[in-house]
Design an enzyme around this catalytic site. Structure first.
Site, PDB file in Angstrom:
ATOM      1  N   ARG A   3      64.229 -46.212 -53.343  1.00 17.55           N
ATOM      2  CA  ARG A   3      64.321 -46.796 -54.684  1.00 17.55           C
ATOM      3  C   ARG A   3      65.702 -46.617 -55.308  1.00 17.55           C
ATOM      4  NH1 ARG A   3      58.244 -45.447 -56.817  1.00 17.55           N
ATOM      5  NH2 ARG A   3      57.359 -47.339 -55.955  1.00 17.55           N
ATOM      6  N   LYS A  63      39.073 -53.449 -51.590  1.00 15.90           N
ATOM      7  CA  LYS A  63      38.056 -54.071 -52.436  1.00 15.90           C
ATOM      8  C   LYS A  63      38.341 -55.520 -52.775  1.00 15.90           C
ATOM      9  CE  LYS A  63      36.853 -49.897 -54.953  1.00 15.90           C
ATOM     10  NZ  LYS A  63      37.041 -49.266 -56.257  1.00 15.90           N
ATOM     11  N   GLY A  90      52.200 -51.249 -51.073  1.00 16.78           N
ATOM     12  CA  GLY A  90      52.760 -50.103 -50.354  1.00 16.78           C
ATOM     13  C   GLY A  90      52.344 -50.023 -48.895  1.00 16.78           C
ATOM     14  N   GLY A 146      51.022 -53.225 -58.629  1.00 15.25           N
ATOM     15  CA  GLY A 146      50.297 -53.859 -59.732  1.00 15.25           C
ATOM     16  C   GLY A 146      51.054 -55.040 -60.313  1.00 15.25           C
TER      17      GLY A 146
HETATM   18  P1  AMP Z   1      44.437 -51.781 -51.375  1.00 16.16           P
HETATM   19  O1  AMP Z   1      45.031 -50.679 -52.196  1.00 16.16           O
HETATM   20  O2  AMP Z   1      43.311 -52.498 -52.058  1.00 16.16           O
HETATM   21  O3  AMP Z   1      45.459 -52.684 -50.770  1.00 16.16           O
HETATM   22  O4  AMP Z   1      43.672 -51.048 -50.202  1.00 16.16           O
HETATM   23  C1  AMP Z   1      44.328 -50.236 -49.287  1.00 16.16           C
HETATM   24  C2  AMP Z   1      43.296 -49.382 -48.628  1.00 16.16           C
HETATM   25  O5  AMP Z   1      42.334 -50.191 -47.997  1.00 16.16           O
HETATM   26  C3  AMP Z   1      43.860 -48.494 -47.560  1.00 16.16           C
HETATM   27  O6  AMP Z   1      43.760 -47.166 -47.980  1.00 16.16           O
HETATM   28  C4  AMP Z   1      42.969 -48.758 -46.351  1.00 16.16           C
HETATM   29  O7  AMP Z   1      42.563 -47.574 -45.687  1.00 16.16           O
HETATM   30  C5  AMP Z   1      41.772 -49.426 -46.974  1.00 16.16           C
HETATM   31  N1  AMP Z   1      41.051 -50.230 -45.975  1.00 16.16           N
HETATM   32  C6  AMP Z   1      41.496 -51.301 -45.300  1.00 16.16           C
HETATM   33  N2  AMP Z   1      40.558 -51.728 -44.423  1.00 16.16           N
HETATM   34  C7  AMP Z   1      39.486 -50.909 -44.578  1.00 16.16           C
HETATM   35  C8  AMP Z   1      38.218 -50.822 -43.947  1.00 16.16           C
HETATM   36  N3  AMP Z   1      37.869 -51.677 -42.992  1.00 16.16           N
HETATM   37  N4  AMP Z   1      37.369 -49.832 -44.356  1.00 16.16           N
HETATM   38  C9  AMP Z   1      37.737 -48.959 -45.295  1.00 16.16           C
HETATM   39  N5  AMP Z   1      38.926 -49.004 -45.934  1.00 16.16           N
HETATM   40  C10 AMP Z   1      39.802 -49.951 -45.567  1.00 16.16           C
END
Ligand code: AMP
Length: 398
Positions: A38, A200, A356, A379
């Site tokens: 950064r 999610k 990230g 975000g």
């Molecule tokens: P996000 O912050 O929404 O981009 O989510 C990132 C997180 O999603 C990471 O910590 C991953 O470990 C999790 N992730 C991705 N695929 C899966 C999965 N199949 N089951 C559980 N967690 C997941």
């Protein structure tokens, strides 16, 4: 650029230029900067100002000190790193407002740099307090925002103070974020392919919804794929799902159909019978085509899906990726994300990566140089992709 001035459009010669930077860097146990990314990213804006004889006042937050002076969140170590990078002394001030700070800034010579102490040592920063904003504004003739990661927050240093400074602009980092996340995504060379993963669906509903108006193809991976799988009547074993979002997933599938956007779901899934996130280990691995059996948890996209997605990436002229396609933190379930990173790198189109985890996947696969743009704001970049206004940018509009 959308009513926001760029740094090269304002007169900065001999002026006191307050730059809101993102020096929220990781520190090691000894308190030294352990990742300079950064700081290095902020150098073009700082150097541009120095070359024009500006007096550069740098301000940032670091960590979450919650309005208290917390020694381990001091920006002092950043001053040392920055001084080494620029081969020039940096005057570090132990506060960001007040008489001592104002005097020091008043005494600045042209081409010199002051780094203020952590803005969040004052609760007023995050509260966007009026008096605190005015105190910051007293330090500046020109305000420059180059901290994209906090542009979606209305804090004193990103919004409050801006009204009280006569000249304002964005620095080179934000300029580039806007160039890619707003312009390239808003007017993409087609086919425009989007890859979305992560934990999610609920975090990315608005992004998917907005991109269904722009993309030609959306490739889904990560745990959010299982909510879509449920919506299509498949079983997902013990995979991470949001059962209350199934209806919404159906609506998105419907919208994709009526917008003639290809919303692609994984055709196979790598699953495990045991996952230990802390130890970063998985039990037995098994690939399922379609439904996942009871007792198995999906952790990555399967090889067939990887192959299909790679082909789509290869065909596209603009590719945007946000969110890992599996539990990327564990090596045994990182393959899907790494292969997608490699496919992005091999693309001759415009490639944009945000979030990230994806940026990590890109670095891990050693292909950062081949990516057109790596976005720095989590975000903030999602908000921009949703087509929402960022308070930090709205404040800069003349
Ligand atoms: P996000 O912050 O929404 O981009 O989510 C990132 C997180 O999603 C990471 O910590 C991953 O470990 C999790 N992730 C991705 N695929 C899966 C999965 N199949 N089951 C559980 N967690 C997941």
């Amino acid at each position: 650029m959308n009513g926001v001035k760029l740094i090269k459009d304002v007169a900065v010669e001999g002026k006191r230029v307050f730059v809101r930077v993102d020096f929220n860097v990781p520190l090691d146990a000894q308190g030294n900067v352990s990742d300079e990314t950064r700081i290095v990213a902020a150098l073009p804006t700082i150097q541009f100002l120095l070359e024009r004889g500006a007096k550069v006042i740098l301000a940032s937050h670091l960590g979450r000190p919650k309005g208290q002076v917390v020694a381990k969140y001091s920006l002092r170590p950043v001053a040392q790193t920055l001084a080494t990078k620029l081969n020039q002394p940096i005057l570090f001030l132990e506060d960001c407002i007040g008489a001592v700070v104002e005097e020091a800034v008043q005494a600045m010579a042209e081409n010199s740099i002051v780094l203020l102490e952590n803005l969040r040592f004052h609760t007023e920063e995050e509260a966007n307090d009026l008096e605190f904003s005015k105190s910051l504004a007293r330090l500046a003739d020109v305000y420059v925002n180059d901290a994209f990661g906090t542009a979606h927050r209305a804090h004193a240093s990103t919004v409050g103070m801006v009204a009280f400074v006569p000249q304002k602009a964005v620095g080179f980092l934000i300029e580039k974020e806007l160039q890619y996340l707003e312009q390239k995504v808003g007017h993409p060379d087609r086919p425009f392919c989007v890859i979305l993963g992560g934990a999610k669906v609920s975090d990315k509903i608005h992004v998917i919804d907005a991109l269904l108006n722009k993309a030609d193809r959306i490739l889904i991976g990560g745990a959010m794929a299982y909510t879509f799988a449920l919506a299509q009547g498949q079983t997902v074993g013990s995979s991470l799902v949001e059962r209350d979002k199934v209806e919404l997933a159906l609506q998105l599938l419907q919208k994709a159909k009526s917008n003639e956007v290809a919303l692609c779901l994984p055709v196979d899934t790598v699953a495990t019978d045991k996952m230990d996130r802390e130890r970063r280990t998985l039990g037995t691995l098994k690939t399922f085509h379609g439904s996942i059996d009871e007792g198995w948890e999906g952790v990555d996209i399967g090889p067939k899906t990887t192959e299909i997605y790679t082909k789509f990436i290869h065909e596209a002229k603009t590719i945007l990726w946000n969110g890992p396609l599996g539990v990327f933190e564990i090596e045994a379930s990182a393959a899907g994300s790494i292969k997608i990173a490699q496919a992005m790198a091999a693309s001759t189109g415009t490639t944009i990566v945000g979030g990230g985890d994806c940026v990590k996947a890109i670095h891990q696969s050693g292909c950062a140089q081949q990516i057109s743009f790596l976005s720095t704001g989590g975000g903030a970049s999602l908000k921009l992709l949703e087509g929402k206004a960022l308070p930090g940018l709205e404040a800069l509009k003349q």
